[in-house]
Design a protein around this motif. Structure first.
Motif, short mmCIF file in Angstrom:
data_model
loop_
_atom_site.label_atom_id
_atom_site.label_comp_id
_atom_site.label_asym_id
_atom_site.label_seq_id
_atom_site.Cartn_x
_atom_site.Cartn_y
_atom_site.Cartn_z
N CYS A 290 11.64 43.85 71.10
CA CYS A 290 12.65 43.79 70.11
C CYS A 290 11.97 44.21 68.90
O CYS A 290 11.70 43.15 68.00
N PRO A 291 12.10 45.47 68.32
CA PRO A 291 11.53 45.58 67.03
C PRO A 291 12.38 45.16 65.91
O PRO A 291 13.74 45.09 66.02
N GLY A 292 11.80 44.79 64.78
CA GLY A 292 12.50 44.37 63.58
C GLY A 292 12.52 45.47 62.68
O GLY A 292 12.95 46.55 63.19
N PRO A 293 12.50 45.34 61.44
CA PRO A 293 12.58 46.52 60.57
C PRO A 293 11.33 47.40 60.50
O PRO A 293 10.21 46.84 60.27
N ILE A 294 11.57 48.61 61.04
CA ILE A 294 10.46 49.54 61.05
C ILE A 294 10.79 50.75 60.55
O ILE A 294 11.89 51.18 60.34
N GLU A 295 9.81 51.30 60.11
CA GLU A 295 9.90 52.50 59.24
C GLU A 295 10.23 53.76 60.37
O GLU A 295 9.27 54.43 60.76
N THR A 296 11.52 54.05 60.50
CA THR A 296 11.96 55.26 61.53
C THR A 296 13.04 55.99 60.91
O THR A 296 13.53 55.68 59.82
N GLY A 297 13.43 56.86 61.62
CA GLY A 297 14.56 57.80 61.25
C GLY A 297 15.80 57.01 61.08
O GLY A 297 16.64 57.24 60.04
N MET A 298 16.06 55.98 61.76
CA MET A 298 17.08 54.96 61.50
C MET A 298 17.20 54.35 60.25
O MET A 298 18.22 53.95 59.81
N THR A 299 16.06 53.94 59.60
CA THR A 299 15.85 53.38 58.24
C THR A 299 15.44 54.29 57.27
O THR A 299 15.54 53.81 55.86
N ASP A 300 15.58 55.74 57.50
CA ASP A 300 15.29 56.41 56.47
C ASP A 300 16.26 56.60 55.36
O ASP A 300 15.80 56.71 53.98
N ALA A 301 17.47 56.36 55.41
CA ALA A 301 18.54 56.28 54.42
C ALA A 301 18.63 55.05 53.59
O ALA A 301 19.04 55.11 52.51
N ILE A 302 17.92 54.08 53.92
CA ILE A 302 17.71 52.95 53.06
C ILE A 302 16.54 53.20 51.97
O ILE A 302 15.45 53.61 52.40
N ALA A 303 16.89 52.79 50.70
CA ALA A 303 16.12 52.90 49.63
C ALA A 303 14.84 52.19 49.81
O ALA A 303 14.87 51.05 50.29
N ALA A 304 13.56 52.85 49.50
CA ALA A 304 12.46 52.22 49.50
C ALA A 304 12.55 50.68 48.85
O ALA A 304 11.81 49.87 49.14
N ALA A 305 13.17 50.75 47.56
CA ALA A 305 13.17 49.41 46.87
C ALA A 305 13.77 48.33 47.66
O ALA A 305 13.50 47.28 47.66
N ASP A 306 14.83 48.87 48.43
CA ASP A 306 15.75 47.81 49.19
C ASP A 306 15.01 47.39 50.25
O ASP A 306 15.01 46.10 50.67
N TYR B 238 7.87 46.13 56.01
CA TYR B 238 8.36 46.88 57.06
C TYR B 238 7.20 47.26 57.88
O TYR B 238 5.89 47.30 57.66
N GLY B 239 7.42 47.37 59.20
CA GLY B 239 6.38 47.67 60.42
C GLY B 239 6.33 49.22 60.84
O GLY B 239 7.47 50.03 60.11
N GLN B 240 5.36 49.54 61.13
CA GLN B 240 5.22 51.03 61.64
C GLN B 240 5.42 51.16 62.86
O GLN B 240 5.26 50.52 63.70
N PRO B 241 6.04 52.50 63.45
CA PRO B 241 6.06 52.79 64.82
C PRO B 241 4.98 52.58 65.63
O PRO B 241 4.99 52.04 66.79
N GLN B 242 3.83 53.09 65.09
CA GLN B 242 2.50 52.64 65.83
C GLN B 242 2.21 51.25 66.34
O GLN B 242 1.64 50.70 67.17
N GLU B 243 2.77 50.40 65.41
CA GLU B 243 2.71 48.98 65.78
C GLU B 243 3.64 48.34 66.87
O GLU B 243 3.36 47.50 67.82
N VAL B 244 4.80 49.05 67.06
CA VAL B 244 5.63 48.84 68.35
C VAL B 244 4.84 49.43 69.54
O VAL B 244 5.03 48.83 70.45
N ALA B 245 4.42 50.75 69.39
CA ALA B 245 3.62 51.22 70.29
C ALA B 245 2.57 50.62 70.80
O ALA B 245 2.36 50.53 72.05
N GLN B 246 1.86 49.75 70.17
CA GLN B 246 0.66 49.06 70.43
C GLN B 246 1.28 47.86 71.62
O GLN B 246 0.46 47.69 72.65
N MET B 247 2.32 47.30 71.36
CA MET B 247 2.97 46.53 72.17
C MET B 247 3.27 47.05 73.45
O MET B 247 3.11 46.46 74.59
#
Length: 257
Positions: free
Chosen positions: A190-206, A220-229
């Protein structure tokens, strides 16, 4: 079923892996990681050119297939093609997913509901069923379903997505029970907030404000951190882990305030 005699191995080298939604984000990071660890990787995506670009970038034994996971006919055709090409199938990673916020009284809610469940839940069981003949022959058969922390606590206006992801966690546990006697492990991330295409529309400050307020790691997490699990759950050494629902969320679900 007795464990594989090589069950202490922490290597996926030579294993055949099918990853859905591998053209970007967590799926791409997972494909790259498995390939770097010596696995044979089927990079699948709804758009062949996207999958092909990723597979070519990975090189080696990686190969691309076009696969729209909402299409049962494509699943039934592509899965045996992958297994035949690689001479078997050891790992299935159900990663493909879509998101679409809708309120209950929006006029197209039913349409969105059907589309999200088709991609985020129904496809998972179809792919598992299609892959089973080959997973049953593998010495270290692994299934990893990618859900979301939305399965554990919902965001307003996201009921279809939350329901689908909660369904993934339930499906994971049920399949772990059904397939356990055959030595096939089934786990869920169950990934939480991850930097992916789904979250690209969210402003960096938000994103920064949200992460500081809600996550223990305050980022925010990185995709590679989910991949490691995902990789960890697919190791031969992980043969006694099944039916698990594991948040990879920077402590989102652990933090009350």
């Amino acid at each position: 079923m007795n464990p594989d005699p090589n069950s202490n191995s922490r290597s996926v080298a030579g294993m055949a892996v099918l990853i859905t939604g591998a053209g970007s984000g967590m799926g791409r990071a997972t494909a790259e990681l498995f390939a770097a660890e010596g696995a044979m990787v089927a990079v699948t995506d709804r758009t062949f050119d996207v999958a092909q670009a990723v597979a070519q970038g990975i090189g080696g034994t990686a190969r691309a297939w076009q696969l729209d996971v909402s299409d049962a006919v494509q699943i039934a055709a592509v899965t045996p093609e992958v297994a035949t090409h690689f001479g078997g199938l050891d790992v299935l990673v159900n990663n493909a997913g879509i998101a679409d916020f809708r309120k209950l009284d929006d006029p197209d809610y039913d349409e969105v509901w059907q589309r999200i469940l088709a991609v985020n839940l129904t496809a998972h069981q179809r792919l598992v069923r299609a892959a089973l003949p080959w997973l049953r022959r593998s010495p270290s058969p692994r299934i990893v379903n990618i859900a979301s922390t939305e399965a554990l606590g919902a965001t307003p206006g996201n009921s279809a997505y939350a329901a689908a992801k909660a369904g993934v966690t339930g499906l994971t546990r049920a399949l772990a029970v059904d397939l356990g006697r055959e030595g096939i492990t089934v786990n869920c991330i169950c990934p939480g907030p991850i930097e992916t295409g789904m979250t690209d529309a969210i402003a960096a400050a938000d994103k920064q404000v949200f992460a500081r307020r809600r996550t223990a790691l305050r980022r925010y997490g990185q995709p590679q951190e989910v991949a490691q699990m995902t990789l960890s759950l697919c190791l031969p050494a992980s043969a006694y882990v099944t039916g698990a629902v594991i948040p990879v969320d920077g402590g989102l679900m652990a933090r009350n305030a």
